[in-house]
Design a protein around this motif. Structure first.
Motif, PDB file in Angstrom:
ATOM      1  N   LYS A 122       0.846  -1.185   0.000  1.00 12.17           N
ATOM      2  CA  LYS A 122       0.000   0.000   0.000  1.00 12.17           C
ATOM      3  C   LYS A 122       0.889   1.246   0.000  1.00 12.17           C
ATOM      4  CE  LYS A 122      -3.532  -0.065   2.727  1.00 12.17           C
ATOM      5  NZ  LYS A 122      -4.368  -0.011   3.959  1.00 12.17           N
ATOM      6  N   ALA A 123       0.680   2.120  -0.993  1.00 12.28           N
ATOM      7  CA  ALA A 123       1.410   3.379  -1.079  1.00 12.28           C
ATOM      8  C   ALA A 123       0.433   4.521  -0.840  1.00 12.28           C
ATOM      9  CB  ALA A 123       2.083   3.527  -2.442  1.00 12.28           C
ATOM     10  N   ILE A 124       0.707   5.346   0.171  1.00 12.24           N
ATOM     11  CA  ILE A 124      -0.190   6.408   0.591  1.00 12.24           C
ATOM     12  C   ILE A 124       0.400   7.742   0.149  1.00 12.24           C
ATOM     13  CG2 ILE A 124      -1.304   7.497   2.576  1.00 12.24           C
ATOM     14  CD1 ILE A 124      -0.938   4.801   4.041  1.00 12.24           C
ATOM     15  N   PRO A 125      -0.352   8.572  -0.593  1.00  9.46           N
ATOM     16  CA  PRO A 125       0.188   9.851  -1.055  1.00  9.46           C
ATOM     17  C   PRO A 125       0.708  10.707   0.094  1.00  9.46           C
ATOM     18  CG  PRO A 125      -1.901   9.385  -2.131  1.00  9.46           C
ATOM     19  CD  PRO A 125      -1.738   8.346  -1.056  1.00  9.46           C
ATOM     20  N   ASN A 126       1.919  11.218  -0.072  1.00  4.87           N
ATOM     21  CA  ASN A 126       2.561  12.059   0.945  1.00  4.87           C
ATOM     22  C   ASN A 126       2.673  11.350   2.289  1.00  4.87           C
ATOM     23  OD1 ASN A 126       2.754  14.336  -0.832  1.00  4.87           O
ATOM     24  ND2 ASN A 126       0.587  14.709  -0.467  1.00  4.87           N
ATOM     25  N   GLY A 127       2.695  10.026   2.255  1.00  9.54           N
ATOM     26  CA  GLY A 127       2.753   9.275   3.501  1.00  9.54           C
ATOM     27  C   GLY A 127       3.567   8.016   3.362  1.00  9.54           C
ATOM     28  N   ALA A 128       3.132   6.997   4.052  1.00 10.32           N
ATOM     29  CA  ALA A 128       3.901   5.764   4.191  1.00 10.32           C
ATOM     30  C   ALA A 128       3.766   4.881   2.966  1.00 10.32           C
ATOM     31  CB  ALA A 128       3.432   5.000   5.432  1.00 10.32           C
ATOM     32  N   VAL A 129       4.734   3.976   2.839  1.00  9.90           N
ATOM     33  CA  VAL A 129       4.638   2.822   1.956  1.00  9.90           C
ATOM     34  C   VAL A 129       4.666   1.599   2.864  1.00  9.90           C
ATOM     35  CG1 VAL A 129       5.705   1.490   0.112  1.00  9.90           C
ATOM     36  CG2 VAL A 129       5.765   3.994   0.042  1.00  9.90           C
ATOM     37  N   GLU A 130       3.646   0.752   2.762  1.00 10.46           N
ATOM     38  CA  GLU A 130       3.486  -0.367   3.684  1.00 10.46           C
ATOM     39  C   GLU A 130       3.547  -1.691   2.942  1.00 10.46           C
ATOM     40  OE1 GLU A 130       0.349   2.211   6.474  1.00 10.46           O
ATOM     41  OE2 GLU A 130      -0.351   0.487   5.304  1.00 10.46           O
ATOM     42  N   ILE A 131       4.208  -2.671   3.548  1.00  6.97           N
ATOM     43  CA  ILE A 131       4.290  -4.023   3.005  1.00  6.97           C
ATOM     44  C   ILE A 131       3.663  -4.980   4.012  1.00  6.97           C
ATOM     45  CG2 ILE A 131       5.838  -5.874   2.247  1.00  6.97           C
ATOM     46  CD1 ILE A 131       7.788  -3.774   1.344  1.00  6.97           C
ATOM     47  N   TYR A 132       2.821  -5.893   3.502  1.00  5.78           N
ATOM     48  CA  TYR A 132       2.040  -6.773   4.369  1.00  5.78           C
ATOM     49  C   TYR A 132       2.401  -8.233   4.145  1.00  5.78           C
ATOM     50  CZ  TYR A 132      -1.048  -2.790   5.258  1.00  5.78           C
ATOM     51  OH  TYR A 132      -1.551  -1.577   5.630  1.00  5.78           O
ATOM     52  N   HIS A 133       2.235  -9.020   5.212  1.00  2.00           N
ATOM     53  CA  HIS A 133       2.302 -10.475   5.116  1.00  2.00           C
ATOM     54  C   HIS A 133       1.018 -11.039   5.708  1.00  2.00           C
ATOM     55  CE1 HIS A 133       3.162 -14.583   6.561  1.00  2.00           C
ATOM     56  NE2 HIS A 133       3.880 -14.660   5.461  1.00  2.00           N
ATOM     57  N   ASN A 134       0.219 -11.677   4.850  1.00  2.00           N
ATOM     58  CA  ASN A 134      -1.046 -12.271   5.294  1.00  2.00           C
ATOM     59  C   ASN A 134      -1.897 -11.242   6.042  1.00  2.00           C
ATOM     60  OD1 ASN A 134      -2.934 -14.318   5.510  1.00  2.00           O
ATOM     61  ND2 ASN A 134      -2.061 -15.144   7.398  1.00  2.00           N
ATOM     62  N   SER A 135      -2.014 -10.062   5.454  1.00  2.00           N
ATOM     63  CA  SER A 135      -2.828  -8.945   5.961  1.00  2.00           C
ATOM     64  C   SER A 135      -2.231  -8.244   7.180  1.00  2.00           C
ATOM     65  CB  SER A 135      -4.263  -9.391   6.302  1.00  2.00           C
ATOM     66  OG  SER A 135      -4.973  -9.690   5.124  1.00  2.00           O
ATOM     67  N   VAL A 136      -1.055  -8.662   7.636  1.00  2.00           N
ATOM     68  CA  VAL A 136      -0.414  -8.021   8.788  1.00  2.00           C
ATOM     69  C   VAL A 136       0.709  -7.121   8.280  1.00  2.00           C
ATOM     70  CG1 VAL A 136       0.859  -8.369  10.933  1.00  2.00           C
ATOM     71  CG2 VAL A 136      -0.981  -9.952  10.293  1.00  2.00           C
ATOM     72  N   LYS A 137       0.662  -5.849   8.632  1.00  3.81           N
ATOM     73  CA  LYS A 137       1.705  -4.919   8.198  1.00  3.81           C
ATOM     74  C   LYS A 137       3.017  -5.246   8.888  1.00  3.81           C
ATOM     75  CE  LYS A 137       1.448  -0.631   9.550  1.00  3.81           C
ATOM     76  NZ  LYS A 137       0.994   0.779   9.636  1.00  3.81           N
ATOM     77  N   ARG A 138       4.054  -5.489   8.090  1.00  4.34           N
ATOM     78  CA  ARG A 138       5.357  -5.862   8.626  1.00  4.34           C
ATOM     79  C   ARG A 138       6.428  -4.811   8.399  1.00  4.34           C
ATOM     80  NH1 ARG A 138       4.448  -9.129  12.625  1.00  4.34           N
ATOM     81  NH2 ARG A 138       3.502 -11.122  12.026  1.00  4.34           N
ATOM     82  N   LEU A 139       6.297  -4.013   7.338  1.00  8.54           N
ATOM     83  CA  LEU A 139       7.318  -3.006   7.040  1.00  8.54           C
ATOM     84  C   LEU A 139       6.620  -1.731   6.598  1.00  8.54           C
ATOM     85  CD1 LEU A 139      10.317  -2.249   6.666  1.00  8.54           C
ATOM     86  CD2 LEU A 139      10.137  -3.113   4.315  1.00  8.54           C
ATOM     87  N   GLU A 140       7.075  -0.614   7.167  1.00  6.95           N
ATOM     88  CA  GLU A 140       6.481   0.675   6.831  1.00  6.95           C
ATOM     89  C   GLU A 140       7.581   1.718   6.687  1.00  6.95           C
ATOM     90  OE1 GLU A 140       3.438   4.055   8.696  1.00  6.95           O
ATOM     91  OE2 GLU A 140       3.654   2.092   9.659  1.00  6.95           O
ATOM     92  N   ALA A 141       7.606   2.392   5.560  1.00  5.57           N
ATOM     93  CA  ALA A 141       8.504   3.529   5.370  1.00  5.57           C
ATOM     94  C   ALA A 141       7.852   4.746   5.993  1.00  5.57           C
ATOM     95  CB  ALA A 141       8.758   3.753   3.882  1.00  5.57           C
ATOM     96  N   THR A 142       8.569   5.405   6.888  1.00  6.62           N
ATOM     97  CA  THR A 142       8.029   6.540   7.620  1.00  6.62           C
ATOM     98  C   THR A 142       8.784   7.808   7.237  1.00  6.62           C
ATOM     99  OG1 THR A 142       9.531   6.221   9.490  1.00  6.62           O
ATOM    100  CG2 THR A 142       7.440   5.004   9.538  1.00  6.62           C
ATOM    101  N   SER A 143       8.363   8.924   7.828  1.00  5.83           N
ATOM    102  CA  SER A 143       8.980  10.212   7.493  1.00  5.83           C
ATOM    103  C   SER A 143      10.433  10.293   7.937  1.00  5.83           C
ATOM    104  CB  SER A 143       8.181  11.349   8.140  1.00  5.83           C
ATOM    105  OG  SER A 143       8.154  11.200   9.560  1.00  5.83           O
ATOM    106  N   ASP A 144      10.831   9.487   8.915  1.00  2.00           N
ATOM    107  CA  ASP A 144      12.207   9.560   9.407  1.00  2.00           C
ATOM    108  C   ASP A 144      12.937   8.226   9.323  1.00  2.00           C
ATOM    109  OD1 ASP A 144      10.760   8.256  11.300  1.00  2.00           O
ATOM    110  OD2 ASP A 144      11.353   9.536  12.992  1.00  2.00           O
ATOM    111  N   GLY A 145      12.425   7.291   8.537  1.00  3.36           N
ATOM    112  CA  GLY A 145      13.121   6.010   8.416  1.00  3.36           C
ATOM    113  C   GLY A 145      12.168   4.894   8.028  1.00  3.36           C
ATOM    114  N   ALA A 146      12.233   3.812   8.774  1.00  3.86           N
ATOM    115  CA  ALA A 146      11.368   2.659   8.506  1.00  3.86           C
ATOM    116  C   ALA A 146      11.078   1.931   9.802  1.00  3.86           C
ATOM    117  CB  ALA A 146      12.030   1.713   7.508  1.00  3.86           C
TER     118      ALA A 146
END
Length: 222
Positions: A122-146
């Motif tokens: 999931k890529a959110i405009p002006n926000g995070a990029v999220e990667i999921y495993h079996n509907s559970v968010k495991r990795l998120e790019a944030t404004s100051d890192g991940a």
């Protein structure tokens, strides 16, 4: 009301174009659908063109091609496929790179196997990029890192000892704001057997207290 082509007997209402041995094009209607197609005995593809010379069907540019092998092609570079009432989703190739543009809302990659509706990415405009495993968010790019939710495995199998830096923690003790902060490392051999953990940590008091400890540290696993 214009001209009508009416169903006769067992024949559907259709209009046929035959050039005497070249592809036969037929346009017509059935009770449940309308059809534009070429003769099944012909091997030529079906083209949609613009810029034709009227009367000769020459000089046009193919914008879309329906091929007999089942492929659908848009042969021109920078020719966009746009989807949505406001052309909110666009896909195209510029001759070198491939692009997907989202002009409204999130851009999501999902699956629906077995009736599910679950996100992969999931890529959110002006926000995070999220990667999921079996509907559970495991990795998120944030404004100051991940942010990683769960464990992080760094698999360096086959890497010579000391030949490469596997993980660098830069200034991981910096105004911590927690009572205890520890980072645990478990090393595993090629069979997956865990060796004793290496624990690296720092102790700090609540930042609101008078004895708050602050500092910086670098740690490198090689």
């Amino acid at each position: 009301q214009g001209n009508k082509i009416t169903k006769t007997g067992n024949h559907p209402a259709s209009l046929t174009f035959d050039h005497g041995g070249s592809p036969t094009l037929e346009m017509g209607s059935l009770p449940d659908k309308c059809i534009i197609g070429s003769n099944n005995n012909q091997s030529e593809n079906l083209h949609i063109q613009t810029g034709l010379t009227l009367g000769t069907l020459t000089g046009g540019t193919t914008r879309m091609e329906f091929r007999t092998d089942g492929e659908i092609r848009i042969p021109g570079d920078n020719q966009k496929v746009t989807i949505g009432a406001g052309q909110d989703l666009q896909l195209y190739h510029n001759g070198t790179h491939n692009y997907i543009y989202s002009y409204n809302g999130n851009l999501e990659l999902r699956h629906a196997v077995g009736g599910a509706d679950e996100p992969f990415l999931k890529a959110i405009p002006n926000g995070a990029v999220e990667i999921y495993h079996n509907s559970v968010k495991r990795l998120e790019a944030t404004s100051d890192g991940a942010t990683v939710t769960g464990s992080l495995l760094i698999d360096a199998e086959g890497t010579d000892e000391g030949a490469a830096t596997l993980l660098t923690l830069d200034n991981f003790i910096n105004d911590i704001g927690l009572e205890y902060t520890w980072i645990d490392f478990t090393f595993r051999d090629t069979n997956g057997n865990a060796t004793p953990q290496v624990k690296i940590g720092a102790q700090a008091q609540d930042p609101s207290g008078s004895q708050t400890q602050e500092g910086t540290a670098d740690f490198v696993v090689q």
